[in-house]
Write a protein that holds these residues in place. Structure first.
Motif, short mmCIF file in Angstrom:
data_model
loop_
_atom_site.label_atom_id
_atom_site.label_comp_id
_atom_site.label_asym_id
_atom_site.label_seq_id
_atom_site.Cartn_x
_atom_site.Cartn_y
_atom_site.Cartn_z
N SER A 17 0.83 -1.19 0.00
CA SER A 17 0.00 0.00 0.00
C SER A 17 0.87 1.25 0.00
O SER A 17 2.09 1.19 0.24
CB SER A 17 -0.91 0.00 1.23
OG SER A 17 -0.13 0.21 2.40
N GLY A 154 -3.16 -2.70 -9.81
CA GLY A 154 -1.91 -2.78 -9.07
C GLY A 154 -0.75 -2.07 -9.71
O GLY A 154 0.40 -2.36 -9.39
N PRO A 157 -0.41 2.51 -6.19
CA PRO A 157 -1.34 2.34 -5.06
C PRO A 157 -2.32 3.49 -4.90
O PRO A 157 -3.29 3.35 -4.15
CB PRO A 157 -0.39 2.28 -3.86
CG PRO A 157 0.80 3.07 -4.27
CD PRO A 157 0.95 2.87 -5.75
N THR A 202 -7.90 4.58 -4.38
CA THR A 202 -6.87 3.77 -3.72
C THR A 202 -7.39 2.34 -3.58
O THR A 202 -8.57 2.07 -3.81
CB THR A 202 -6.55 4.31 -2.31
OG1 THR A 202 -7.74 4.26 -1.51
CG2 THR A 202 -6.04 5.75 -2.36
N ARG A 203 -6.49 1.44 -3.16
CA ARG A 203 -6.94 0.08 -2.88
C ARG A 203 -7.35 -0.10 -1.42
O ARG A 203 -8.02 -1.07 -1.09
CB ARG A 203 -5.85 -0.93 -3.25
CG ARG A 203 -5.64 -1.09 -4.74
CD ARG A 203 -4.80 -2.32 -5.08
NE ARG A 203 -3.47 -2.25 -4.51
CZ ARG A 203 -2.45 -1.59 -5.05
NH1 ARG A 203 -2.64 -0.90 -6.17
NH2 ARG A 203 -1.27 -1.58 -4.48
N ASP A 207 -4.95 4.21 2.74
CA ASP A 207 -4.26 5.04 1.74
C ASP A 207 -5.08 6.28 1.41
O ASP A 207 -4.53 7.37 1.22
CB ASP A 207 -3.98 4.23 0.48
CG ASP A 207 -2.80 3.29 0.63
OD1 ASP A 207 -2.16 3.31 1.70
OD2 ASP A 207 -2.52 2.54 -0.32
#
Length: 393
Positions: A17, A154, A157, A202-203, A207
């Motif tokens: 991340s 991916g 991040p 963001t994932r 984040d």
């Protein structure tokens, strides 16, 4: 085409991340130049398929990463040291100043819709139309199309976006990312109407919170602590929309997980949430020279109804999008913005949280809406949902 899990054809996905990368770079366990070089390699392998970028700034990014390493070596505390980011569109770098100052490295500009397109739920990259990383025959949403894909696949991040009718939240939902739109007027925006505001994809919620901490600076008093469970009202349609059954089912299941994990507590308002359809007001506000009297009346009435709702609950929960991702030929007569643009007109902050997958294999989203200025509440709820395992992994 699940690039997040195994990176098929795309090179190794970034599992770390933004928060983890920054911690490692600050601690000298990683060098920013190595992190950025790996991100550029992933982009080089993936982008001919995904078409998420309009430009990639390899030389500039590596030079910038070297500067970040120098700043870290000199003892400078950089909250996002060495984090590779993508910025929305060719003009996105202009708004990225706080992120660059915090140690981020911009690796490229992401795709947005091509010129003259009537629908904003797709994107056009340097290699062609932007594809959903889960199914190439489906759109990723838009207009922050490439930003959502770059994060979900991916490649980076964190990516910036802007949201004028759902342009962060819809691609977040359809690509399986976290997407935050901020309160109108809280951050600078070039949009003359005030409908479009900055956002981030963001994932992880952590984040997104790190992004918010950098761009917003010191949080407002009272934002730091959030008592759980947070009271919430569920609405599948806001009283006017006609969403498809499957996105509603996915979002409703996500709400159940939030309730079961103790993150939210549903409350029943005296009357079901019923807003007026914001479409006429939104379209009038975006039309130069339009008579805005009716738009202002509609906005005032919806503001009144939302004030009543938030007087009795901390959050409003809805599906993010009314349909699953459509094909590249467009959504037909369905407005993908049906459940999002009310909160561009009202100015409320909103966040799309991953809500699982439909039968088509594509993600869906749950929209969380908070009172004005309560971004920290949205981020706290999303972060706690992730920590307690209430969101899809």
């Amino acid at each position: 085409m699940n690039s997040r899990e195994d990176g098929r054809g795309y090179g190794r996905p970034a599992s770390a991340s933004a928060v983890e990368i920054a911690s490692a770079v600050r601690g000298r366990g990683l060098r920013a130049v190595d992190v950025v070089a790996e991100a550029l390699e992933r982009i080089g392998r993936a982008d001919p398929v995904l078409c998420a970028f309009t430009e990639v700034w390899s030389e500039q990014a590596l030079r910038r990463a070297g500067e970040v390493d120098g700043r870290v070596a000199a003892g400078e505390a950089l909250p996002l040291a060495g984090v590779p980011i993508a910025v929305k569109g060719r003009g996105g770098l202009r708004a990225a100043g706080p992120l660059l100052a915090a140690g981020c490295v911009a690796v490229g500009a992401t795709s947005v819709p091509g010129p003259g397109t009537p629908w904003q739920t797709w994107g056009l990259g340097a290699h062609g139309r932007t594809v959903n990383p889960w199914r190439a025959d489906r759109t990723p949403g838009g207009s922050s199309a490439g930003s959502a894909v770059a994060v979900a696949a991916g490649l980076v991040p964190l990516a910036t976006g802007s949201d004028g009718a759902g342009s962060v939240r819809i691609p977040a939902a359809w690509c399986g990312a976290v997407g935050l739109k901020v309160t109108a007027g809280r951050l600078p925006s070039p949009d003359r109407t005030g409908l479009a505001v900055p956002g981030v994809l963001t994932r992880t919620a952590a984040d997104a919170a790190a992004w918010w901490g950098v761009v917003a600076g010191r949080p407002d008093p009272g934002e730091a602590s959030v008592s759980l469970p947070v009271t919430a009202v569920w609405s599948p349609d806001l009283g006017f929309a006609a969403p498809d059954p499957e996105p509603v089912a996915r979002a409703r299941a996500a709400v159940r997980r939030l309730v079961d994990s103790g993150v939210v507590r549903l409350v029943r308002p005296p009357a079901a949430p019923r807003l007026l359809d914001p479409a006429p007001a939104w379209l009038a506000l975006r039309t130069p020279g339009a008579d805005l009297a009716d738009a202002h009346r509609l906005r005032a009435e919806n503001d009144r109804r939302l004030d009543l709702l938030f007087a009795g609950a901390g959050l409003l929960l809805t599906p993010t999008a009314p349909t699953p991702p459509h094909g590249h030929d467009g959504p037909g007569d369905v407005y993908s913005t049906a459940l999002t643009w009310a909160f561009n007109v009202s100015g409320h902050p909103a966040l799309s949280l991953p809500a699982g997958f439909g039968t088509d294999g594509c993600p869906a989203g749950l929209q969380l809406v908070a009172p004005h200025g309560r971004e920290a509440l949205l981020l706290a709820v999303a972060s706690e949902a992730e920590r307690r395992g209430a969101t899809p992994s």
